[in-house]
Scaffold this motif. Structure first.
Motif, PDB file in Angstrom:
ATOM      1  N   ILE A  16       0.859  -1.205  -0.020  1.00 41.10           N
ATOM      2  CA  ILE A  16      -0.066   0.079   0.084  1.00 41.10           C
ATOM      3  C   ILE A  16       0.833   1.440   0.142  1.00 41.10           C
ATOM      4  O   ILE A  16       0.458   2.361  -0.745  1.00 41.10           O
ATOM      5  N   TYR A  20       0.293   3.473  -3.187  1.00 39.95           N
ATOM      6  CA  TYR A  20      -0.423   4.541  -3.174  1.00 39.95           C
ATOM      7  C   TYR A  20       0.087   5.874  -2.457  1.00 39.95           C
ATOM      8  O   TYR A  20      -0.599   7.178  -2.641  1.00 39.95           O
ATOM      9  N   LYS A 131      -4.199   2.462 -10.211  1.00 33.51           N
ATOM     10  CA  LYS A 131      -4.041   2.291  -8.674  1.00 33.51           C
ATOM     11  C   LYS A 131      -5.219   1.700  -8.012  1.00 33.51           C
ATOM     12  O   LYS A 131      -5.000   0.913  -7.034  1.00 33.51           O
TER      13      LYS A 131
END
Length: 268
Positions: A16, A20, A131
């Protein structure tokens, strides 16, 4: 089991963070590193090139395959060409160390496996909603793996392919198909609610079935190699899981599938 769960949790957090909260270059470096490790596992741990200088050449090539294909598909050609020149030059000058089988296996570990795994990067970089889409191969593969394990433990009676993987059962395989479908539908609901997508639930369900099937094929394929060379795990880089190839065996097959699907079908 605690080690396995903790290792998975750390891996998810890192994933993550890289996808991100960091620029795309971080993901490229991370996947390239994993590909280099995977090449070392495929060719070193198995004994194919253990102790050979070509092992490190293969690892370097494996690192640059994701970099090249993410920039532009054309750039794979220089990597492949240089690797071919080097490996055959070494084979010609060291004919007893580098026979045909080692050459063929080197291409598998240094080029094919990294190219398949780098589908994750191409989904992330080359799709507008990368994403979001980049999670699809992992949802299909790991929901299938998890539900297959649970279903196999609870209901498993009939062996699937005992010569390749003695513990896998038909009931577990069917559970994996169901788990992947459920995971994909939940993923569609979550992305629709929080990311304002318009999920196509029927296509997500179909993709879940196909994703689980090819993911299980990937699992069995990497298990076949381990059984052929007589090893239990490819590595120890991920506590409780083994090596990169042990953890990403299913994703190796699901990531290219979803890369292809996204070329033709808008799942979200």
């Amino acid at each position: 089991m605690k080690t396995r769960i903790l290792s998975a949790a750390v891996g998810i957090v890192l994933f993550i963070a890289v996808v991100y909260f960091m620029p795309p270059q971080a993901a490229i470096v991370a996947i390239s590193f994993l590909c280099a490790v995977a090449a070392h596992e495929m060719l070193g741990t198995t004994g194919v090139l253990r102790g050979s200088k070509m092992l490190w050449v293969c690892c370097v090539a494996a690192f640059f395959v994701p970099v090249a294909t993410t920039i532009d598909a054309y750039y794979l050609l220089p990597v492949l060409y240089l690797f071919t020149l080097v490996i055959f030059l070494f084979a010609i000058t060291h004919p007893k160390q580098m026979r045909f089988e080692q050459i063929a296996q080197s291409y598998l570990g240094a080029i094919v496996v990294p190219y398949l795994l780098s589908s994750v990067l191409r989904i992330l970089v080359h799709h507008g909603a990368g994403k979001v889409y980049v999670l699809l191969p992992f949802v299909a593969a790991w929901c299938s793996d998890t539900m297959a394990l649970v279903a196999g433990m609870l209901f498993g009676k009939h062996k699937l392919i005992p010569a390749v993987s003695p513990k896998k059962t038909i009931e577990g395989s069917l559970g994996g198909l169901l788990g992947s479908v459920i995971g994909m539908l939940i993923f569609g609901f979550v992305t629709g609610r929080y990311f304002h997508t318009q999920p196509h639930y029927l296509m997500l369900a179909v993709a879940g079935v196909v994703g689980s099937a090819v993911g299980q094929l990937g699992d069995l394929s990497l298990s076949l190699i381990k059984r052929n060379v007589g090893i239990k795990d490819y590595g120890k880089i991920m506590p409780g899981h083994g090596g990169v190839l042990d953890r990403f065996d299913s994703v190796l097959f699901t990531a290219p599938l979803f890369e292809l699907l996204l070329q033709f079908i808008n799942l979200l």
